[in-house]
Design a protein around this motif. Structure first.
Motif, PDB file in Angstrom:
ATOM      1  N   LEU A   1       9.319   5.510  11.523  1.00 33.88           N
ATOM      2  CA  LEU A   1      10.333   4.912  10.663  1.00 33.88           C
ATOM      3  C   LEU A   1      10.223   3.388  10.678  1.00 33.88           C
ATOM      4  CD1 LEU A   1      12.858   5.381   8.875  1.00 33.88           C
ATOM      5  CD2 LEU A   1      14.224   5.025  10.934  1.00 33.88           C
ATOM      6  N   LEU A   2       9.945   2.816  11.850  1.00 33.48           N
ATOM      7  CA  LEU A   2       9.797   1.362  11.958  1.00 33.48           C
ATOM      8  C   LEU A   2       8.622   0.879  11.121  1.00 33.48           C
ATOM      9  CD1 LEU A   2      10.530  -1.361  13.265  1.00 33.48           C
ATOM     10  CD2 LEU A   2       9.038  -0.720  15.183  1.00 33.48           C
ATOM     11  N   PHE A   3       7.462   1.533  11.258  1.00 34.75           N
ATOM     12  CA  PHE A   3       6.297   1.150  10.472  1.00 34.75           C
ATOM     13  C   PHE A   3       6.558   1.335   8.981  1.00 34.75           C
ATOM     14  CE2 PHE A   3       3.886   2.234  14.491  1.00 34.75           C
ATOM     15  CZ  PHE A   3       3.587   0.920  14.782  1.00 34.75           C
ATOM     16  N   TYR A   4       7.281   2.408   8.667  1.00 31.74           N
ATOM     17  CA  TYR A   4       7.592   2.658   7.265  1.00 31.74           C
ATOM     18  C   TYR A   4       8.471   1.548   6.696  1.00 31.74           C
ATOM     19  CZ  TYR A   4       9.544   4.742   3.094  1.00 31.74           C
ATOM     20  OH  TYR A   4       9.932   4.955   1.808  1.00 31.74           O
ATOM     21  N   CYS A   5       9.492   1.144   7.440  1.00 32.41           N
ATOM     22  CA  CYS A   5      10.394   0.085   6.979  1.00 32.41           C
ATOM     23  C   CYS A   5       9.642  -1.221   6.775  1.00 32.41           C
ATOM     24  CB  CYS A   5      11.537  -0.106   7.970  1.00 32.41           C
ATOM     25  SG  CYS A   5      12.705   1.268   8.050  1.00 32.41           S
ATOM     26  N   ILE A   6       8.766  -1.567   7.715  1.00 32.74           N
ATOM     27  CA  ILE A   6       8.009  -2.821   7.613  1.00 32.74           C
ATOM     28  C   ILE A   6       7.123  -2.817   6.366  1.00 32.74           C
ATOM     29  CG2 ILE A   6       6.203  -4.222   8.683  1.00 32.74           C
ATOM     30  CD1 ILE A   6       7.333  -3.366  11.397  1.00 32.74           C
ATOM     31  N   SER A   7       6.369  -1.733   6.172  1.00 30.57           N
ATOM     32  CA  SER A   7       5.463  -1.669   5.021  1.00 30.57           C
ATOM     33  C   SER A   7       6.236  -1.625   3.707  1.00 30.57           C
ATOM     34  CB  SER A   7       4.555  -0.441   5.137  1.00 30.57           C
ATOM     35  OG  SER A   7       5.318   0.759   5.208  1.00 30.57           O
ATOM     36  N   SER A   8       7.370  -0.916   3.661  1.00 30.52           N
ATOM     37  CA  SER A   8       8.154  -0.833   2.430  1.00 30.52           C
ATOM     38  C   SER A   8       8.756  -2.186   2.070  1.00 30.52           C
ATOM     39  CB  SER A   8       9.267   0.213   2.581  1.00 30.52           C
ATOM     40  OG  SER A   8       8.737   1.504   2.766  1.00 30.52           O
ATOM     41  N   VAL A   9       9.283  -2.895   3.069  1.00 31.64           N
ATOM     42  CA  VAL A   9       9.866  -4.212   2.817  1.00 31.64           C
ATOM     43  C   VAL A   9       8.789  -5.191   2.343  1.00 31.64           C
ATOM     44  CG1 VAL A   9      10.966  -6.198   3.922  1.00 31.64           C
ATOM     45  CG2 VAL A   9      11.811  -3.893   4.382  1.00 31.64           C
ATOM     46  N   LEU A  10       7.611  -5.140   2.975  1.00 32.81           N
ATOM     47  CA  LEU A  10       6.519  -6.025   2.557  1.00 32.81           C
ATOM     48  C   LEU A  10       6.086  -5.726   1.126  1.00 32.81           C
ATOM     49  CD1 LEU A  10       4.279  -6.158   5.764  1.00 32.81           C
ATOM     50  CD2 LEU A  10       5.709  -7.996   4.827  1.00 32.81           C
ATOM     51  N   LEU A  11       5.972  -4.444   0.809  1.00 32.60           N
ATOM     52  CA  LEU A  11       5.549  -4.066  -0.537  1.00 32.60           C
ATOM     53  C   LEU A  11       6.588  -4.483  -1.578  1.00 32.60           C
ATOM     54  CD1 LEU A  11       3.694  -2.678  -2.526  1.00 32.60           C
ATOM     55  CD2 LEU A  11       4.724  -0.479  -1.878  1.00 32.60           C
ATOM     56  N   PHE A  12       7.844  -4.216  -1.291  1.00 38.35           N
ATOM     57  CA  PHE A  12       8.901  -4.578  -2.237  1.00 38.35           C
ATOM     58  C   PHE A  12       8.980  -6.096  -2.406  1.00 38.35           C
ATOM     59  CE2 PHE A  12      13.176  -5.389  -3.743  1.00 38.35           C
ATOM     60  CZ  PHE A  12      13.392  -4.359  -4.644  1.00 38.35           C
ATOM     61  N   THR A  13       8.840  -6.835  -1.310  1.00 39.26           N
ATOM     62  CA  THR A  13       8.883  -8.301  -1.376  1.00 39.26           C
ATOM     63  C   THR A  13       7.730  -8.852  -2.197  1.00 39.26           C
ATOM     64  OG1 THR A  13       9.938  -8.385   0.806  1.00 39.26           O
ATOM     65  CG2 THR A  13       8.925 -10.411  -0.004  1.00 39.26           C
ATOM     66  N   SER A  14       6.541  -8.284  -1.983  1.00 38.76           N
ATOM     67  CA  SER A  14       5.373  -8.729  -2.735  1.00 38.76           C
ATOM     68  C   SER A  14       5.552  -8.483  -4.232  1.00 38.76           C
ATOM     69  CB  SER A  14       4.125  -8.007  -2.227  1.00 38.76           C
ATOM     70  OG  SER A  14       3.008  -8.297  -3.026  1.00 38.76           O
ATOM     71  N   LEU A  15       6.032  -7.294  -4.581  1.00 43.18           N
ATOM     72  CA  LEU A  15       6.238  -6.974  -5.992  1.00 43.18           C
ATOM     73  C   LEU A  15       7.330  -7.851  -6.610  1.00 43.18           C
ATOM     74  CD1 LEU A  15       6.065  -3.074  -5.806  1.00 43.18           C
ATOM     75  CD2 LEU A  15       4.367  -4.607  -6.833  1.00 43.18           C
ATOM     76  N   TYR A  16       8.379  -8.112  -5.838  1.00 47.59           N
ATOM     77  CA  TYR A  16       9.477  -8.927  -6.347  1.00 47.59           C
ATOM     78  C   TYR A  16       9.003 -10.357  -6.639  1.00 47.59           C
ATOM     79  CZ  TYR A  16      13.875 -11.501  -6.493  1.00 47.59           C
ATOM     80  OH  TYR A  16      14.899 -12.317  -6.876  1.00 47.59           O
ATOM     81  N   HIS A  17       8.282 -10.951  -5.707  1.00 47.45           N
ATOM     82  CA  HIS A  17       7.790 -12.318  -5.913  1.00 47.45           C
ATOM     83  C   HIS A  17       6.786 -12.369  -7.068  1.00 47.45           C
ATOM     84  CE1 HIS A  17       9.907 -14.130  -2.642  1.00 47.45           C
ATOM     85  NE2 HIS A  17       9.301 -13.410  -1.705  1.00 47.45           N
ATOM     86  N   HIS A  18       5.978 -11.327  -7.173  1.00 46.97           N
ATOM     87  CA  HIS A  18       4.977 -11.306  -8.243  1.00 46.97           C
ATOM     88  C   HIS A  18       5.651 -11.212  -9.611  1.00 46.97           C
ATOM     89  CE1 HIS A  18       0.985 -10.889  -9.871  1.00 46.97           C
ATOM     90  NE2 HIS A  18       1.317  -9.757 -10.475  1.00 46.97           N
ATOM     91  N   THR A  19       6.636 -10.330  -9.746  1.00 46.68           N
ATOM     92  CA  THR A  19       7.346 -10.208 -11.024  1.00 46.68           C
ATOM     93  C   THR A  19       8.125 -11.480 -11.346  1.00 46.68           C
ATOM     94  OG1 THR A  19       9.171  -9.109  -9.847  1.00 46.68           O
ATOM     95  CG2 THR A  19       7.533  -7.702 -10.920  1.00 46.68           C
ATOM     96  N   THR A  20       8.666 -12.135 -10.326  1.00 47.80           N
ATOM     97  CA  THR A  20       9.396 -13.396 -10.557  1.00 47.80           C
ATOM     98  C   THR A  20       8.468 -14.472 -11.116  1.00 47.80           C
ATOM     99  OG1 THR A  20      10.925 -12.879  -8.750  1.00 47.80           O
ATOM    100  CG2 THR A  20      10.827 -15.160  -9.490  1.00 47.80           C
ATOM    101  N   LYS A  21       7.275 -14.566 -10.541  1.00 44.30           N
ATOM    102  CA  LYS A  21       6.306 -15.551 -11.034  1.00 44.30           C
ATOM    103  C   LYS A  21       5.865 -15.228 -12.454  1.00 44.30           C
ATOM    104  CE  LYS A  21       4.380 -16.788  -6.514  1.00 44.30           C
ATOM    105  NZ  LYS A  21       3.153 -16.777  -5.663  1.00 44.30           N
ATOM    106  N   MET A  22       5.686 -13.940 -12.728  1.00 47.10           N
ATOM    107  CA  MET A  22       5.239 -13.555 -14.063  1.00 47.10           C
ATOM    108  C   MET A  22       6.314 -13.826 -15.105  1.00 47.10           C
ATOM    109  SD  MET A  22       3.221 -10.010 -13.144  1.00 47.10           S
ATOM    110  CE  MET A  22       2.702  -9.678 -14.817  1.00 47.10           C
ATOM    111  N   LYS A  23       7.573 -13.632 -14.760  1.00 45.79           N
ATOM    112  CA  LYS A  23       8.654 -13.908 -15.704  1.00 45.79           C
ATOM    113  C   LYS A  23       8.804 -15.405 -15.961  1.00 45.79           C
ATOM    114  CE  LYS A  23      11.996 -11.546 -13.731  1.00 45.79           C
ATOM    115  NZ  LYS A  23      13.349 -10.942 -13.537  1.00 45.79           N
TER     116      LYS A  23
END
Length: 322
Positions: free
Chosen positions: A196-218
């Protein structure tokens, strides 16, 4: 009053069996479909991605898990009086092994998605991407082996208690000493907490990466950029994160309730089955290949049913005409 209570208990147990049977039938449709599509592609020599490997392994793990849980709910109440403590312990630890394997594979699935989709450019991230993504099959085997080792340790911690005379009693007075060893509870909790810990870390990293990428694209001047794909992936990550968190809470609740009150909350295990069925259905919907194959299957079934009705109507018209 005793007869009324016993009757209510029988009705509740029958309701649990019905719900378990519904989840089991749904699982028999969904899990073999996921496995069959990917195995067929592999058998025909088509390209199979690391994500396909992960989805297939999750389907196998969840199918085994649900079969074990259904057998437990249907068969165990009939045979528990004839089973000794060691056999009961083996049954429980086998089920814990399947739960742990499912959580480790779900965690590995999230890590693979994070490494494939995220746009981090650090040296460590690029190293992990090259190492893990191309060794998915070995990591799947390692996840299952790690779950097996954790279950073996749990067994070794529990057997001395059984050998010293501990039995699985259902009275409240002996609940703390007879139902479950606290070391076993710690071991099971740790076994599902790390994935669960590894899952949370990877999910947060993935969501953060996608969020920053979409923000830059907008913020860019290119108005032709379509962000629907990124939003779809973010939605998938969020829903899967909620699923995994609820799954973990339900499972730990089962362990804690059994340790404290010496009672198995079977309805929580049925909730776990429904959660995995719903998440697997959502996984089919979000995976293009699986969604396409499911559409074809549903279309074939619809054509077969409507063709049968058309034939029956045509025969009735011919009979009336005669």
């Amino acid at each position: 009053m005793a007869d009324s209570t016993e009757g209510d208990t029988d009705v509740q147990y029958l309701g649990l069996l019905v719900l378990a049977l519904i989840a089991f039938i749904a699982g028999l449709v969904i899990y073999p479909f996921i496995i069959g599509v990917n195995v067929t592609d592999w058998w025909k020599g088509r390209s199979v991605t690391p994500v396909d490997h992960m989805v297939t392994s999750l389907g196998i793990s969840r199918m085994c898990n649900q079969c074990a849980n259904t057998l437990y709910l249907f068969i165990y109440p009939l045979l528990w009086r004839n089973l000794n403590s060691l056999v009961i312990t083996l049954i429980g630890i086998s089920y814990d092994f399947l739960i742990s394997a499912n959580m480790w594979l779900t965690s590995l699935f999230s890590i693979v998605l994070c490494l494939k989709i995220s746009n981090f450019h650090t040296r460590l991230f690029l190293y992990l991407r090259g190492m893990i993504v191309h060794r998915t099959v070995y990591l799947i085997g390692a996840s299952v082996l790690l779950s097996a080792v954790n279950s073996l340790i749990s067994l070794l911690l529990t057997v001395p208690q059984i050998s010293s005379g501990g039995t699985y009693n259902t009275t409240m007075a002996n609940a703390m000493s007879d139902c479950a060893d606290i070391n076993y509870v710690y071991q099971v909790t740790i076994g599902v907490s790390f994935p669960l810990l590894f899952y949370c870390i990877s999910s947060v990293l993935l969501f953060t990466s996608l969020y920053h990428h979409t923000t830059k694209m907008k913020m860019s001047s290119n108005l032709s950029i379509n962000l629907e794909t990124y939003y779809s992936v973010m939605k998938f990550v969020s829903i899967t994160f909620i699923y995994n968190t609820v799954y973990f809470i339900c499972y730990i609740s089962c362990i804690i309730y059994y340790y404290i009150y010496c009672v198995n909350y079977d309805w929580l295990y049925i909730v776990l089955d429904f959660l995995t069925v719903l998440h697997s259905s959502y996984l089919i919907y979000k995976t293009a290949k699986l969604r396409s194959q499911m559409s074809k299957v549903l279309q074939d079934v619809a054509d077969f049913l409507f063709q049968g009705k058309d034939t029956e109507i045509r025969e009735n018209i011919e009979v009336v005409a005669l």
